[in-house]
Design a protein around this motif. Sequence first.
Motif, short mmCIF file in Angstrom:
data_model
loop_
_atom_site.label_atom_id
_atom_site.label_comp_id
_atom_site.label_asym_id
_atom_site.label_seq_id
_atom_site.Cartn_x
_atom_site.Cartn_y
_atom_site.Cartn_z
N ARG A 1 -25.22 -15.04 24.59
CA ARG A 1 -24.44 -14.89 23.36
C ARG A 1 -23.40 -13.79 23.55
O ARG A 1 -23.44 -13.06 24.55
CB ARG A 1 -25.36 -14.56 22.17
N GLN A 2 -22.50 -13.69 22.60
CA GLN A 2 -21.46 -12.66 22.64
C GLN A 2 -21.92 -11.42 21.89
O GLN A 2 -22.61 -11.52 20.87
CB GLN A 2 -20.16 -13.18 22.00
N ILE A 3 -21.51 -10.26 22.36
CA ILE A 3 -21.76 -9.02 21.63
C ILE A 3 -20.81 -8.99 20.44
O ILE A 3 -19.66 -9.42 20.54
CB ILE A 3 -21.58 -7.79 22.55
N THR A 4 -21.30 -8.53 19.30
CA THR A 4 -20.48 -8.51 18.09
C THR A 4 -20.42 -7.11 17.51
O THR A 4 -21.38 -6.34 17.63
CB THR A 4 -21.04 -9.47 17.02
N PRO A 5 -19.31 -6.77 16.85
CA PRO A 5 -19.18 -5.42 16.30
C PRO A 5 -20.10 -5.16 15.11
O PRO A 5 -20.35 -4.01 14.77
CB PRO A 5 -17.71 -5.32 15.88
N ASP A 6 -20.64 -6.22 14.49
CA ASP A 6 -21.54 -6.01 13.36
C ASP A 6 -23.00 -5.83 13.78
O ASP A 6 -23.89 -5.69 12.96
CB ASP A 6 -21.43 -7.14 12.34
N ASP A 7 -23.26 -5.80 15.10
CA ASP A 7 -24.59 -5.52 15.63
C ASP A 7 -25.05 -4.16 15.09
O ASP A 7 -24.31 -3.17 15.18
CB ASP A 7 -24.50 -5.49 17.17
N ALA B 1 -26.96 -9.24 25.49
CA ALA B 1 -26.26 -10.42 24.95
C ALA B 1 -25.99 -11.43 26.06
O ALA B 1 -26.19 -12.64 25.87
CB ALA B 1 -24.96 -9.99 24.27
#
Length: 199
Positions: free
Chosen positions: A157-163, A152
Motif C-alpha cells: 500500500r501507499q504511505i498516506t499523510p493522514d496515518d 506500507a
Amino acid sequence: MADDHMHVQEFFGARAADWESRFPDDGPAYAAAVAELGLQPGAAVLDAGCGTGRALPLLREAVGPGGAVLGVDLTPEMLEAAVRAGRDRVGWLALGDVARLPLRTGAFDAVFGAGLISHLPEPKVNLRELARVVRPGGKLALFHPIGRAALAARQGRQITPDDLRAEPQLRPLLAGAGWRMVSYADEDARFLAVAVREG
C-alpha cells in the motif's frame, strides 16, 4: 468498539503461533527502543498490547529484579505464545483491553507500545487511558520495528499523510491525550515516538 476488538483478536489470534518466526530479526530494534525509555532500576513498566511478550525480557533487564513488568494484551493466543516462550517468568501477563485498564492511576513509570497505535479503536481516548496509569513525568514509547514507508511497501500500500503515526498527526494526538512528544524517528529500520506524561 466490540467489532474493533473482534477484528484485532481474529487478526492476531490467527497469527500468534508463528508470529516471532515471521519477524526473527526484530530483536535489536526492540532493544534500542526499550533503551530510549531510560528506565531506572525499580521502575514499574506496562507493555500495552504486549503480544507474545518480546519486549518483556528487555523491560525486566532495564528495571531489574526490584522493578515491576506487566504485559497486557487483548488476544488470548498471543498471551499463550508468550507463556510458551517463558515470558511469564520475567513479568506478569494479563488478558485485557488497553482502552479500559483495571489499574491504579499513576501506577507506572512508563508504557511501551509495540505496533499498538494503529490498532487502537479510539486513539485519543485510548492514549488518555495510558496517560492515566502513568505518573506525571513518566514516559510512553510507541514503537514499530519497521518504519512507516517500509511497512506500507511490505503490505503493498501507499504511505498516506493522514496515518496516525505521521508526526504532524501524532504530535497533536498525543498532546490532546496528556502527552508531550520529546522524540520522533521514522526510518526504514524502525518507528519510535517517545512522549512524556504531562501534569
